[in-house]
Design an enzyme around this catalytic site. Structure first.
Site, PDB file in Angstrom:
ATOM      1  N   LYS A  13       0.838  -1.207   0.000  1.00 56.03           N
ATOM      2  CA  LYS A  13       0.000   0.000   0.000  1.00 56.03           C
ATOM      3  C   LYS A  13       0.875   1.261   0.000  1.00 56.03           C
ATOM      4  CE  LYS A  13      -3.877   2.164   2.396  1.00 56.03           C
ATOM      5  NZ  LYS A  13      -4.716   2.370   1.233  1.00 56.03           N
ATOM      6  N   ASN A  31      -6.270  10.214 -10.843  1.00 57.65           N
ATOM      7  CA  ASN A  31      -5.329   9.094 -10.887  1.00 57.65           C
ATOM      8  C   ASN A  31      -5.055   8.589 -12.303  1.00 57.65           C
ATOM      9  OD1 ASN A  31      -5.535   9.370  -8.135  1.00 57.65           O
ATOM     10  ND2 ASN A  31      -6.484   7.389  -7.780  1.00 57.65           N
ATOM     11  N   SER A  84      -6.635  11.363  -2.127  1.00 59.87           N
ATOM     12  CA  SER A  84      -6.859  12.139  -0.904  1.00 59.87           C
ATOM     13  C   SER A  84      -5.822  13.243  -0.761  1.00 59.87           C
ATOM     14  CB  SER A  84      -6.829  11.220   0.321  1.00 59.87           C
ATOM     15  OG  SER A  84      -5.586  10.560   0.410  1.00 59.87           O
TER      16      SER A  84
END
Length: 135
Positions: A13, A31, A84
């Site tokens: 991650k 993205n 985010s």
């Protein structure tokens, strides 16, 4: 989802977030734009290569080998999403850059592994954050 090796999952991650989040914040793009031809796409490819090299040197060989494909798949699946970190930059909030690319840089520095692209992104995103005490 349940995983057998949480440390592996945390490194995976981290690697994907290092490859995607700061770039979307700096380029102001969703993205999926990281998969397109142009500055963001070139930066994405270079950052995946550097991040994979750092991870490999830190002993995360499987994650390093898979990172370009894994990060590209995440960017494809979340193509319309704004990370985010981009949302935080747009809202003039502090970001998690110190805990993502900054963490990787600190680990690389401690091991004597160069990571100039991650360092540059760490610096650039920090410059986009609101200053302490600023209204």
């Amino acid at each position: 989802r349940p995983v057998d090796d949480i440390e592996h999952e945390m490194w995976r991650k981290l690697a994907v977030n290092c490859a995607i989040n700061a770039l979307t914040a700096v380029h102001g793009c969703p993205n999926g734009a990281l998969l397109e031809t142009g500055a963001a796409g070139e930066a994405f490819a270079a950052l995946c290569t550097e991040t994979a090299a750092v991870l490999d040197a830190l002993g995360q060989h499987v994650i390093a080998a898979d990172l370009p494909a894994t990060a590209a798949e995440v960017a494809r699946r979340t193509a319309a999403n704004r990370s985010s970190m981009l949302q935080d930059v747009l809202a003039r909030r502090r970001t998690e850059i110190d805990f993502i690319n900054g963490f990787l840089c600190r680990r690389a520095d401690a091991a004597g592994i160069p990571c100039p692209l991650n360092h540059a992104l760490w610096t650039r995103v920090r410059a986009l954050e609101p200053r302490e005490g600023a209204a």
